[in-house]
Design a protein around this motif. Structure first.
Motif, PDB file in Angstrom:
ATOM      1  N   GLU A 282       0.960  -1.111   0.135  1.00 17.74           N
ATOM      2  CA  GLU A 282       0.003   0.259   0.198  1.00 17.74           C
ATOM      3  C   GLU A 282       0.926   1.190   0.259  1.00 17.74           C
ATOM      4  O   GLU A 282       2.058   1.344   0.685  1.00 17.74           O
TER       5      GLU A 282
ATOM      6  N   GLU B 184       0.628   4.422   1.123  1.00 17.19           N
ATOM      7  CA  GLU B 184       1.136   5.226   2.289  1.00 17.19           C
ATOM      8  C   GLU B 184       2.365   4.785   3.111  1.00 17.19           C
ATOM      9  O   GLU B 184       3.183   5.517   3.357  1.00 17.19           O
ATOM     10  N   ALA B 185       2.190   3.340   3.193  1.00 19.37           N
ATOM     11  CA  ALA B 185       3.310   2.806   3.947  1.00 19.37           C
ATOM     12  C   ALA B 185       4.692   3.111   3.173  1.00 19.37           C
ATOM     13  O   ALA B 185       5.551   3.141   4.057  1.00 19.37           O
TER      14      ALA B 185
ATOM     15  N   CYS C 117      -5.323   5.818   0.926  1.00 22.09           N
ATOM     16  CA  CYS C 117      -4.987   6.143   2.664  1.00 22.09           C
ATOM     17  C   CYS C 117      -4.193   7.651   2.570  1.00 22.09           C
ATOM     18  O   CYS C 117      -4.397   8.069   3.480  1.00 22.09           O
ATOM     19  N   THR C 118      -3.289   7.712   1.605  1.00 22.12           N
ATOM     20  CA  THR C 118      -2.801   9.270   1.787  1.00 22.12           C
ATOM     21  C   THR C 118      -3.611  10.334   1.748  1.00 22.12           C
ATOM     22  O   THR C 118      -3.423  11.520   2.097  1.00 22.12           O
ATOM     23  N   SER C 119      -4.549  10.131   0.838  1.00 15.36           N
ATOM     24  CA  SER C 119      -5.453  11.547   0.404  1.00 15.36           C
ATOM     25  C   SER C 119      -6.601  11.664   1.548  1.00 15.36           C
ATOM     26  O   SER C 119      -7.044  12.844   1.695  1.00 15.36           O
ATOM     27  N   GLY C 120      -6.928  10.353   2.310  1.00 17.26           N
ATOM     28  CA  GLY C 120      -7.952  10.704   3.172  1.00 17.26           C
ATOM     29  C   GLY C 120      -9.145  10.265   2.661  1.00 17.26           C
ATOM     30  O   GLY C 120     -10.141  10.082   3.276  1.00 17.26           O
TER      31      GLY C 120
ATOM     32  N   LEU D 163     -11.190   7.163   0.274  1.00 12.37           N
ATOM     33  CA  LEU D 163     -10.926   5.703   0.807  1.00 12.37           C
ATOM     34  C   LEU D 163     -10.712   4.844  -0.644  1.00 12.37           C
ATOM     35  O   LEU D 163     -10.487   3.805  -0.455  1.00 12.37           O
ATOM     36  N   GLU D 164     -11.043   5.648  -1.826  1.00 11.46           N
ATOM     37  CA  GLU D 164     -10.514   4.990  -3.081  1.00 11.46           C
ATOM     38  C   GLU D 164      -9.232   5.457  -3.798  1.00 11.46           C
ATOM     39  O   GLU D 164      -8.816   6.601  -3.354  1.00 11.46           O
TER      40      GLU D 164
ATOM     41  N   PHE E 116      -6.741  -3.187  -9.046  1.00 15.55           N
ATOM     42  CA  PHE E 116      -6.739  -3.136  -7.390  1.00 15.55           C
ATOM     43  C   PHE E 116      -5.363  -3.423  -6.917  1.00 15.55           C
ATOM     44  O   PHE E 116      -4.750  -3.036  -5.586  1.00 15.55           O
TER      45      PHE E 116
ATOM     46  N   HIS F 199      -3.451   0.628  -5.212  1.00 16.22           N
ATOM     47  CA  HIS F 199      -3.109   1.100  -3.784  1.00 16.22           C
ATOM     48  C   HIS F 199      -1.679   1.335  -3.431  1.00 16.22           C
ATOM     49  O   HIS F 199      -1.193   2.025  -2.834  1.00 16.22           O
TER      50      HIS F 199
ATOM     51  N   TRP G  63      -0.757  12.920   7.691  1.00 15.11           N
ATOM     52  CA  TRP G  63      -1.215  12.467   8.611  1.00 15.11           C
ATOM     53  C   TRP G  63      -0.689  12.761  10.088  1.00 15.11           C
ATOM     54  O   TRP G  63       0.793  12.692  10.112  1.00 15.11           O
TER      55      TRP G  63
ATOM     56  N   PHE H 232       4.437   1.105  13.334  1.00 18.34           N
ATOM     57  CA  PHE H 232       4.467   1.108  11.961  1.00 18.34           C
ATOM     58  C   PHE H 232       5.950   0.785  11.331  1.00 18.34           C
ATOM     59  O   PHE H 232       6.252  -0.145  10.574  1.00 18.34           O
TER      60      PHE H 232
ATOM     61  N   PHE I 158      -1.921  -5.841   4.858  1.00 14.73           N
ATOM     62  CA  PHE I 158      -1.751  -5.083   3.472  1.00 14.73           C
ATOM     63  C   PHE I 158      -2.509  -3.764   4.049  1.00 14.73           C
ATOM     64  O   PHE I 158      -3.484  -3.774   4.352  1.00 14.73           O
TER      65      PHE I 158
ATOM     66  N   LYS J 121      -8.811   7.540  10.267  1.00 15.68           N
ATOM     67  CA  LYS J 121      -8.214   5.981  10.175  1.00 15.68           C
ATOM     68  C   LYS J 121      -8.857   5.179  11.341  1.00 15.68           C
ATOM     69  O   LYS J 121      -8.235   4.064  11.379  1.00 15.68           O
TER      70      LYS J 121
ATOM     71  N   PHE K 159     -17.144  -0.909  -0.665  1.00 18.27           N
ATOM     72  CA  PHE K 159     -16.497  -1.580   0.524  1.00 18.27           C
ATOM     73  C   PHE K 159     -17.182  -2.946   1.074  1.00 18.27           C
ATOM     74  O   PHE K 159     -16.866  -3.305   2.266  1.00 18.27           O
TER      75      PHE K 159
ATOM     76  N   GLY L 141     -17.438   5.573   1.353  1.00 15.59           N
ATOM     77  CA  GLY L 141     -16.174   6.301   1.090  1.00 15.59           C
ATOM     78  C   GLY L 141     -15.794   5.986  -0.401  1.00 15.59           C
ATOM     79  O   GLY L 141     -14.906   6.623  -0.939  1.00 15.59           O
TER      80      GLY L 141
END
Lengths: 398, 276
Positions: free
Chosen positions: A306, A308-309, A327-330, A332-333, A345, A349, B2, B12, B60, B103, B139, B169
């Motif tokens: 992913e 952001e990690a 995840c970076t943008s806030g 969810l897609e 997919f 991500h 964040w 992390f 993940f 989150k 989702f 979302g």
């Protein structure tokens, strides 16, 4: 402290060139006159504004009176879209693409939602390319404006604006292009390109944030966006942001002089980064059209992990990049660009964008090639989707 | 970027208990690639005592997903299954010094993986969300799940529901449905349970206690004080003293602080007046 700081997020913003800052400073000190004033204080400042206008025009091979200074790329886009619609009150349709920057896409969606315009958003294929037949088919006698970006900010993929502009011209539709990512990175020749309106943002080409340009071809029907004084020949009211206009002029001059050499150098650096990462990290994919891209941009999708990690680990190592990951943008897609391209997919991500500038060096690339594979492997080792027998990254310094 | 706590960044960067347990007797798997995060939890449970001997994970996801999984494994080790099941997603977030609200679904994922692992151990069929058509098709979140989370966390806005469950979302098509569920819950939820009927004496004692324990310390902190003079039905007569006496804000103090506190703690029909 990480051993090295490497900034590879130049499609987000760039470092102000020292030459640009130097050119601006006098206008915060002695040269504070208002260019509209009828005295020497203002008069000499007006000359500098004019010189800046000529420098921007030179980068675009345009006439200086076709250059309008704005506060940013977003204002330029708003001005172009709303100004053209207002000048064609009888037409109620506009056309854009699904992968535009929000500064265009959200303006169009706003107009559709709140002002009743019909909006066509053209799709792209897996590589981010438009179908030109679809472009032509979308334009009707009711269409006031076609807005298609020159280069995509996330993938760097280029649209053939010379062909798209020709289609628009044939159909009698005004054509706007958001060239915020392309300006200063690729030649833009307004004498050849059938473009009516073109947006530029200063901080993407080593001028500061807070200055933009809207190129308006002579004869284009467009209404003013900001009303008030007579500045910019009545087309954009508001006292000129003189230091920033001068800075942008200097930045455009530098870009014009360095363009050919820098473009080639950047492409080689980018390719070395991209090829190096692809060779070291299995199950990695290029997002976008690898044959037709901005020379400074690569967007890579790493399977099983992913974005952001990846970014946070890179950041801890001193490397700045960005991600289309959700995840970076806030949100969810994944990014709307990658979604429109139907990037699977499995790596949407895990997509990371690296965007270079003239300040990047070979050593920067070496450092990323030595650092990123280990980060990817570490994250893959903890991913439930990473097959046990999948090939591992190659960790060697270049 | 964040605003992650140092604890999140630590878990992390150096996640604890990453990997698989070869002879795990409880495995819980939640999330998917399409969702953007997924967690597979492995537990080794002592069949005699029901105690969790070891816990490992593979995940993940973003930094907070990794940190939440790492925290969860640390929290459950050594606990019995029943103790572990008492861990809420808020406990996981608290263990990490907090998570950004957007989150929170990462901690929910930890909680769900734990429940799935225990269900797997007990040989139960996991109450998969797939069984009923989902509200959020992007989702795959069921109405049951949304209702549970709203009630558990006392959520009041659609945005919060999205932060906790991810529902809404994606395409956003189900946002009106979430709104409807929220409205439904707020509408049908019974008003706060009736307080047990108090005798007059109990009521007077509670008023006196509340003034002494809850109200007076706040006034004393500002150099003032309060004294209970009399109680007449629902009318509570008090006297403000010290810096409070004659203070221009005295009326506001009486209404907002004293009266509100008494209404919350004792009875909503009380009226406070100042006795000179």
């Amino acid at each position: 402290m990480p051993p090295r700081q490497v900034y590879l997020d130049n499609n987000a913003t760039t470092q102000v060139a020292p030459e640009v800052l130097e050119a601006m400073l006098p206008f915060f000190k002695d040269l504070y006159g208002n260019p509209s004033s009828m005295h020497a204080f203002g008069g000499q400042v007006a000359q500098h504004v004019q010189q800046a206008r000529e420098r921007v025009a030179a980068l675009l091979n345009a006439h200086p009176d076709e250059i309008l200074f704005t506060s940013c790329g977003t204002e330029s886009d708003n001005h172009a879209i709303k100004g053209v619609l207002e000048a064609h009150p009888e037409k109620r349709h506009l056309v854009t693409t699904k992968v535009e920057h929000p500064a265009v896409l959200n303006v169009c969606r706003y107009l559709a939602k709140h002002h009743g315009y019909r909006l066509t958003e053209l799709p792209v294929d897996r590589r981010g390319n438009l179908d030109l037949d679809q472009v032509a088919a979308a334009l009707t006698p009711d269409t006031a404006l076609l807005s298609v970006m020159t280069a995509n900010n996330e993938t760097g993929t280029l649209f053939p604006i010379e062909k798209i502009g020709a289609i628009a011209r044939e159909k009698g539709v005004t054509f706007h292009t958001d060239a915020v990512q392309a300006a200063g990175k690729l030649p833009l020749d307004m004498a050849r390109l059938p473009v009516d309106l073109l947006s530029i943002s200063g901080h993407k080409l080593h001028a500061p944030k807070g200055i933009g340009v809207l190129y308006i071809r002579r004869g284009t029907r467009i209404m003013p966006f900001m009303h008030g004084g007579h500045q910019e020949r009545g087309r954009r009211a508001g006292t000129e942001n003189v230091p920033y206009i001068v800075g942008l002029g200097r930045a455009c001059e530098l870009a014009r002089v360095e363009l050919f050499e820098e473009t080639n150098r950047l492409r080689q650096l980018r390719d070395r980064l991209e090829q190096g990462l692809l060779a070291r990290i299995p199950s990695t994919h290029i997002n976008g059209n690898p044959d037709w891209r901005l020379p400074n941009t690569t967007n890579l999708g790493f399977e099983y992990i992913e974005g952001e990690a990846i970014l946070l680990h890179l950041s801890a190592a001193g490397i700045a990049a960005s991600s289309g990951s959700a995840c970076t943008s806030g949100s969810l897609e994944p990014s709307h660009v990658l979604m429109a391209m139907e990037v699977p997919f499995t790596y949407a991500h895990g997509s990371v964008r690296f965007s270079l500038s003239k300040y990047n060096t070979d050593q920067d690339i070496d450092y990323v090639l030595a650092t990123l594979p280990g980060i990817v492997q570490k994250l893959r080792d903890m991913s439930p989707f990473y097959p046990k027998d999948a090939p591992r990254v190659v960790e060697t310094a270049s | 970027m964040w605003d992650y706590t140092n604890s999140v960044l630590d878990h992390f960067t150096n996640p604890r208990n990453v990997g698989e347990i070869e002879d795990a007797n409880a495995i819980g798997e939640v999330g998917s690639l399409a969702c953007g995060d997924a967690l597979k939890l492995f537990l080794k449970i002592d069949q005699q005592t029901g105690r969790i001997l070891d816990a490992k994970f593979k995940t993940f996801g973003c930094a907070s997903a990794i940190a939440s999984a790492s925290a969860l494994t640390e929290m459950v080790k050594g606990k019995t299954i029943d103790e572990a099941l008492k861990i809420s997603n808020d406990d996981i977030a608290r263990f990490l010094g907090g998570l950004p609200e957007q989150k929170m679904h990462c901690s929910v994922m930890g909680k769900e993986a734990l429940e799935a692992a225990v269900a797997n151990y007990r040989g139960e069929k996991v109450a998969a969300h797939e069984e009923e058509p989902p509200v959020c098709k992007c989702f795959w979140v069921s109405e049951k799940k949304i209702r549970e989370v709203i009630l558990e966390h006392k959520l009041t806005t659609v945005e919060q529901v999205t932060n906790y469950t991810k529902a809404g979302g994606g395409c956003g098509g189900c946002l009106p449905d979430i709104k409807r569920i929220l409205a439904d819950i707020m509408h049908t939820q019974a008003p706060p349970a009736e307080r047990p009927k108090m005798t007059n004496l109990q009521r007077i004692q509670l008023i006196s206690q509340t003034i002494e324990k809850d109200v007076a310390p706040m006034l004393r902190a500002d150099g003032g004080n309060i004294e209970l003079v009399d109680i007449d039905g629902t009318l509570v007569k008090v006297r403000l003293k010290g810096a409070c006496a004659g203070c221009a804000g005295a009326k506001a103090t009486l209404q907002h602080l004293v009266q509100e506190t008494l209404r919350q703690k004792v009875s909503p029909d009380l009226v406070v007046v100042e006795e000179n």
